[in-house]
Design a protein around this motif. Structure first.
Motif, PDB file in Angstrom:
ATOM      1  N   PHE A 100       0.984  -1.099  -0.074  1.00 51.46           N
ATOM      2  CA  PHE A 100       0.120  -0.071   0.088  1.00 51.46           C
ATOM      3  C   PHE A 100       0.986   1.174   0.070  1.00 51.46           C
ATOM      4  O   PHE A 100       0.824   2.306   0.756  1.00 51.46           O
ATOM      5  N   GLY A 101       1.694   1.435  -0.922  1.00 48.31           N
ATOM      6  CA  GLY A 101       2.631   2.553  -0.942  1.00 48.31           C
ATOM      7  C   GLY A 101       3.431   2.758  -2.459  1.00 48.31           C
ATOM      8  O   GLY A 101       2.872   2.264  -3.340  1.00 48.31           O
ATOM      9  N   ASN A 102       4.399   3.345  -2.402  1.00 42.76           N
ATOM     10  CA  ASN A 102       5.247   3.238  -3.764  1.00 42.76           C
ATOM     11  C   ASN A 102       6.797   3.340  -3.158  1.00 42.76           C
ATOM     12  O   ASN A 102       7.104   4.052  -2.300  1.00 42.76           O
ATOM     13  N   VAL A 103       7.585   2.942  -4.368  1.00 43.40           N
ATOM     14  CA  VAL A 103       9.106   3.052  -4.100  1.00 43.40           C
ATOM     15  C   VAL A 103       9.809   3.478  -5.347  1.00 43.40           C
ATOM     16  O   VAL A 103       8.975   2.912  -6.485  1.00 43.40           O
ATOM     17  N   ASP A 104      10.647   4.461  -5.263  1.00 43.25           N
ATOM     18  CA  ASP A 104      11.205   4.828  -6.280  1.00 43.25           C
ATOM     19  C   ASP A 104      12.624   4.746  -6.145  1.00 43.25           C
ATOM     20  O   ASP A 104      13.343   4.941  -5.015  1.00 43.25           O
ATOM     21  N   LEU A 105      13.504   3.823  -7.052  1.00 48.06           N
ATOM     22  CA  LEU A 105      14.628   3.521  -6.942  1.00 48.06           C
ATOM     23  C   LEU A 105      15.462   4.100  -8.052  1.00 48.06           C
ATOM     24  O   LEU A 105      15.166   3.504  -9.155  1.00 48.06           O
ATOM     25  N   ASP A 106      16.319   5.082  -8.164  1.00 45.33           N
ATOM     26  CA  ASP A 106      17.028   5.819  -9.377  1.00 45.33           C
ATOM     27  C   ASP A 106      18.174   5.350  -9.320  1.00 45.33           C
ATOM     28  O   ASP A 106      19.162   5.772  -8.380  1.00 45.33           O
ATOM     29  N   ASP A 129       9.128   1.589  -8.946  1.00 42.17           N
ATOM     30  CA  ASP A 129       9.699   2.121  -9.996  1.00 42.17           C
ATOM     31  C   ASP A 129      11.052   2.023  -9.828  1.00 42.17           C
ATOM     32  O   ASP A 129      11.630   2.684  -8.942  1.00 42.17           O
ATOM     33  N   VAL A 130      11.866   1.457 -10.961  1.00 44.27           N
ATOM     34  CA  VAL A 130      13.238   1.636 -10.703  1.00 44.27           C
ATOM     35  C   VAL A 130      13.663   2.337 -12.091  1.00 44.27           C
ATOM     36  O   VAL A 130      13.296   1.868 -13.159  1.00 44.27           O
ATOM     37  N   TYR A 131      14.629   3.151 -12.104  1.00 43.38           N
ATOM     38  CA  TYR A 131      15.242   3.957 -13.331  1.00 43.38           C
ATOM     39  C   TYR A 131      16.566   3.601 -13.280  1.00 43.38           C
ATOM     40  O   TYR A 131      17.511   3.714 -12.433  1.00 43.38           O
ATOM     41  N   ALA A 151       9.719  -4.191 -18.345  1.00 39.83           N
ATOM     42  CA  ALA A 151      10.756  -3.231 -18.403  1.00 39.83           C
ATOM     43  C   ALA A 151      10.293  -2.371 -19.657  1.00 39.83           C
ATOM     44  O   ALA A 151       9.719  -2.912 -20.573  1.00 39.83           O
ATOM     45  N   ARG A 152      10.378  -1.023 -19.265  1.00 35.65           N
ATOM     46  CA  ARG A 152       9.796  -0.038 -20.469  1.00 35.65           C
ATOM     47  C   ARG A 152      11.083   0.850 -20.916  1.00 35.65           C
ATOM     48  O   ARG A 152      11.787   1.057 -20.291  1.00 35.65           O
ATOM     49  N   GLY A 153      10.893   1.267 -22.354  1.00 30.44           N
ATOM     50  CA  GLY A 153      11.869   2.053 -22.823  1.00 30.44           C
ATOM     51  C   GLY A 153      12.480   1.402 -23.951  1.00 30.44           C
ATOM     52  O   GLY A 153      12.240   0.205 -24.103  1.00 30.44           O
ATOM     53  N   ASN A 154      13.541   1.955 -24.729  1.00 28.30           N
ATOM     54  CA  ASN A 154      14.221   1.345 -25.752  1.00 28.30           C
ATOM     55  C   ASN A 154      15.141   0.146 -25.320  1.00 28.30           C
ATOM     56  O   ASN A 154      15.723   0.055 -23.862  1.00 28.30           O
ATOM     57  N   ASP A 155      15.220  -1.148 -25.884  1.00 28.08           N
ATOM     58  CA  ASP A 155      15.892  -2.243 -25.443  1.00 28.08           C
ATOM     59  C   ASP A 155      17.215  -2.398 -26.425  1.00 28.08           C
ATOM     60  O   ASP A 155      16.922  -3.485 -27.258  1.00 28.08           O
ATOM     61  N   PRO A 156      18.273  -1.817 -26.528  1.00 28.87           N
ATOM     62  CA  PRO A 156      19.018  -1.876 -27.407  1.00 28.87           C
ATOM     63  C   PRO A 156      19.980  -3.373 -27.383  1.00 28.87           C
ATOM     64  O   PRO A 156      19.808  -3.877 -26.080  1.00 28.87           O
ATOM     65  N   LEU A 157      20.438  -3.685 -28.379  1.00 30.60           N
ATOM     66  CA  LEU A 157      21.144  -5.032 -28.263  1.00 30.60           C
ATOM     67  C   LEU A 157      22.323  -4.818 -27.280  1.00 30.60           C
ATOM     68  O   LEU A 157      23.008  -4.004 -27.129  1.00 30.60           O
ATOM     69  N   PRO A 158      22.542  -5.754 -26.313  1.00 28.63           N
ATOM     70  CA  PRO A 158      23.567  -6.014 -25.093  1.00 28.63           C
ATOM     71  C   PRO A 158      24.899  -6.068 -25.708  1.00 28.63           C
ATOM     72  O   PRO A 158      24.914  -6.871 -26.765  1.00 28.63           O
ATOM     73  N   ARG A 180      13.955   2.152 -18.555  1.00 28.88           N
ATOM     74  CA  ARG A 180      15.227   2.714 -19.248  1.00 28.88           C
ATOM     75  C   ARG A 180      15.407   4.092 -19.946  1.00 28.88           C
ATOM     76  O   ARG A 180      14.730   4.271 -20.571  1.00 28.88           O
ATOM     77  N   VAL A 181      16.056   4.625 -19.016  1.00 26.23           N
ATOM     78  CA  VAL A 181      16.038   6.160 -19.481  1.00 26.23           C
ATOM     79  C   VAL A 181      17.230   6.670 -20.393  1.00 26.23           C
ATOM     80  O   VAL A 181      18.376   6.294 -20.044  1.00 26.23           O
TER      81      VAL A 181
END
Length: 207
Positions: A100-106, A129-131, A151-158, A180-181
């Motif tokens: 019942f909350g929120n966690v942000d890990l940047d 949310d993890v950035y 996982a959200r955002g662009n996913d370039p080849l490793p 993925r920022v």
């Protein structure tokens, strides 16, 4: 000015530079964001001069930095919010527990003890949310019940030498998102990052 032609680099030269950058990242001299930015430049470099520029401000020795920050290992949020950002010192494992909350890990400005990070995210009735900077390899596993993990955002080849973040996510009526920022968004707030990726703006950025 010298009339000698610039010496072209090989793929092996690029890989050696990225491996060196990774070792300095693990030593605590480069943040994850700085590493991914320089890694991208290394793989686009065409001459030795361009590669040399990427390590010009780094010492020749690889001794670890005396990092006095305690590693971030656990975040807890129950009926509230908890967040961590800035130059965090990350151990090999971090846990996030939310009810019942929120966690942000940047982790964009984080320094690492190892080049593999394991995040265990357990959430119920809220959001975690993890950035991470775009370019970090992300592997998300686990399960969600009336919620989601993704996982959200662009996913370039490793690329060789890329840090890996393994996420074990367990969600009950909760959203667990890894964002993925893009490096060019380094000054954006969390809400701006989320809005931009949801709107697909990250896809329009130049590779």
């Amino acid at each position: 000015m010298s009339d000698l032609p610039a010496i072209r680099v090989s793929d092996a030269d690029r890989d050696r530079t990225v491996a060196l950058l990774r070792e300095h990242t693990v030593a605590g001299r480069l943040t994850l964001e700085e590493f991914t930015d320089r890694m991208s430049a290394a793989y686009h470099a065409r001459t030795h001069a361009e590669l040399d520029e990427l390590v010009l401000d780094l010492p020749s020795t690889l001794a670890s930095v005396d990092n006095r920050r305690r590693p971030t290992r656990f975040l807890l949020s129950i009926f509230g919010s908890n967040s961590r950002e800035g130059r965090l010192h990350m151990g090999r494992r971090v846990g996030c527990l939310m009810l019942f909350g929120n966690v942000d890990l940047d982790l964009r400005q984080a320094t690492l003890e190892k080049d593999v990070i394991t995040v265990v995210a357990i959430g119920a009735f809220g959001a975690i949310d993890v950035y991470v900077p775009e370019g970090v390899e992300v592997d998300v596993r686990g399960f969600a019940v009336f919620g989601h993990k993704r996982a959200r955002g662009n996913d370039p080849l490793p690329q060789a030498g890329t840090p890996l973040m393994r996420v074990f996510a367990f969600s009950l009526f909760a959203g667990i998102d890894i964002w993925r920022v893009p490096i060019s968004w380094s000054q954006k707030t969390w809400s701006e990052v989320i809005r931009g990726i949801r709107a697909g703006t990250h896809k329009e950025l130049k590779a």
